[in-house]
Design an enzyme around this catalytic site. Structure first.
Site, PDB file in Angstrom:
ATOM      1  N   CYS A  72      -0.201  -5.950   7.667  1.00  0.00           N
ATOM      2  CA  CYS A  72      -1.064  -5.083   8.469  1.00  0.00           C
ATOM      3  C   CYS A  72      -2.495  -5.625   8.441  1.00  0.00           C
ATOM      4  CB  CYS A  72      -1.026  -3.657   7.910  1.00  0.00           C
ATOM      5  SG  CYS A  72      -2.066  -2.482   8.791  1.00  0.00           S
ATOM      6  N   CYS A  81      -0.995   2.462   2.668  1.00  0.00           N
ATOM      7  CA  CYS A  81      -0.307   1.541   1.753  1.00  0.00           C
ATOM      8  C   CYS A  81      -1.327   0.953   0.789  1.00  0.00           C
ATOM      9  CB  CYS A  81       0.366   0.404   2.522  1.00  0.00           C
ATOM     10  SG  CYS A  81       1.641   0.921   3.700  1.00  0.00           S
ATOM     11  N   CYS A 410       9.726  12.506  -7.789  1.00  0.00           N
ATOM     12  CA  CYS A 410       8.829  11.509  -7.184  1.00  0.00           C
ATOM     13  C   CYS A 410       7.566  11.337  -8.016  1.00  0.00           C
ATOM     14  CB  CYS A 410       8.472  11.920  -5.751  1.00  0.00           C
ATOM     15  SG  CYS A 410       7.629  13.513  -5.641  1.00  0.00           S
TER      16      CYS A 410
END
Length: 454
Positions: A72, A81, A410
């Site tokens: 990216c 990210c 998570c």
């Protein structure tokens, strides 16, 4: 003594669970975004405290062998990210270590005990193009054009995107076109500082197996001029778009979705194939963003449990039933508890859609219902939010231990905390930990813990 603005030469040794690279300078931890273990860098100190500091990369003096070119062009700015400059094998090694360190430091488990207990992390077949759902905040740029993208790390400044290498590739062509449509329509864009304006977020969701797409607009008010006309235009332009949804969030909040949604055109759900079943997903439905990894997780649970068809299973924090419904076909009865009424309703509908009649859904808080339903399950599945299980849930499970527990998380830190509490006094024995990567290019990691009653 380190000073703000000072430039230092630093070797990056590790990745923190925040996503930043970390090195030590005169025995002080220095956290540097976008750095890679093995990098030797010139860092500028941006924020200095007594025992740690945060810096930024001034220059990469010698790149790590694990440094790769980001996919990216705005990877160093976007907060979506953190690890696009880190090779995928290095990401997996770090995530494995994050789970291990949490279990040792927070859970108090012996490293020797954990050595054979933690299975190698299950990496993703594709570390890009995996997100089945994106929700972009909107803003008006200084040039007057519409911006949509993720927030820059540590801020609410939007990094403008027209495509994203982390999302399903089929969504890329739509983003720039939808932004242009919204801009040309002159709908007023929400300003979070003044709590004025109309459009807050643009959401896209795709069924990975079906290709069906939902477009969701989140607004501050229901009155969006000509939205019906545009919604129909989008249905005609994109053959895979099955519905356009309007969600109203009038509150001054960081939460994305409001409590109510209305279908403007098409239908208010898409169909997705998951674990051999058909699921209806709405624009605001919680569903794992990496469909294929979620299926692999479910397969691991099935193999570990080796169900015989006689068991009673309780799925706490059940959502729309993505664990309870596939497992229900392999047990005598499944019971699902979920706090959100909309999710419970969707779970019942999905059970009916798949002809599954041995699941009972209950709406409410797990900590309130688990002790009042007169439950005696053989197996309990825990899949709580990031904060982990409430103390009342841990207490109930210790006092009324099922034969087996599966804890999906998570957040390795809260999972380790809860596993420590569950295993105290030899109530349960931890038999396996399986890390799995649901979020490539980020510091997030999922882990499945299997326990049995002692």
């Amino acid at each position: 003594m380190l000073l703000q603005g000072q430039k230092i030469t630093l070797t990056i040794d590790d990745l923190a669970d925040s996503g930043d690279g970390v090195g030590r300078y005169e025995n002080i931890a220095i956290f540097v975004p976008n750095s890679v273990p093995g990098d030797r860098i010139m860092a500028k100190l941006e924020f200095v405290k007594k025992n740690f500091a945060h810096g930024s990369i001034e220059k990469v003096l010698a790149p790590s062998s694990d440094r790769v070119r980001p996919s990216c062009i705005v990877a160093d700015k976007c907060g979506g990210c953190q690890w696009q400059a880190v090779s995928y094998p290095a990401q997996l090694r770090t995530k494995q270590n994050i789970v291990q360190q949490a279990l040792q430091r927070i859970g108090g488990f012996n490293p020797e005990f954990l050595k054979d207990l933690i299975s190698p992390i299950v990496g993703a077949a594709d570390s890009l193009h995996y997100r089945n759902k994106v929700t972009y905040p909107l803003a008006t740029g200084r040039d007057g054009n519409l911006k949509a993208g993720y927030y820059q790390k540590g801020s609410h400044k939007i990094v403008n995107l027209n495509q994203c290498p982390a999302q399903d590739e089929r969504l890329d062509p739509m983003l720039a076109e939808l932004k242009m449509d919204i801009h040309n329509q002159c709908w007023e864009i929400y300003d979070e500082k003044t709590h004025t304006g109309l459009l807050r977020h643009l959401g896209l969701r795709i069924g990975r197996s079906t290709g069906e797409i939902l477009i969701t607009l989140v607004t501050r008010d229901w009155d969006v001029p000509n939205l019906g006309v545009f919604a129909q235009t989008w249905l005609e332009r994109y053959d895979k778009v099955v519905g356009v949804i309007l969600n109203c969030n009038p509150d001054k909040t960081n939460a994305i979705f409001g409590k109510e949604s209305r279908c403007i055109a098409g239908k208010d759900y898409l169909l997705e194939k998951f674990a051999g079943l058909t699921f209806r997903l709405r624009g605001d439905t919680f569903f794992q963003v990496y469909t294929e990894q979620a299926e692999r997780m479910l397969k691991i649970i099935e193999e570990e449990l080796n169900l015989e068809g006689t068991e009673i299973l309780l799925d706490a924090y059940a959502g729309i039933g993505t664990i309870a419904l596939p497992l229900a076909e392999q047990v005598k009865q499944a019971i699902a508890i979920e706090i959100q009424p909309q999710a419970t309703a969707q779970g019942k509908l999905n059970a009916e859609l798949n002809g599954i009649d041995n699941v009972v859904f209950h709406t409410g808080k797990v900590e309130e219902l688990i002790s009042t339903l007169n439950l005696q399950p053989d197996i309990v599945i825990l899949d709580p939010p990031r904060k982990g299980c409430e103390p009342q849930v841990i207490t109930f499970l210790r006092e009324n231990p099922p034969d087996r527990l599966v804890y999906v998380s998570c957040n390795p830190a809260t999972q380790a905390r809860d596993l420590k509490l569950l295993c105290e006094g030899d109530r349960y024995q931890l038999t396996r930990i399986q890390p799995i990567d649901f979020f490539p290019q980020t510091s997030h990691v999922e882990a499945i813990a299997f326990l049995k009653k002692v």
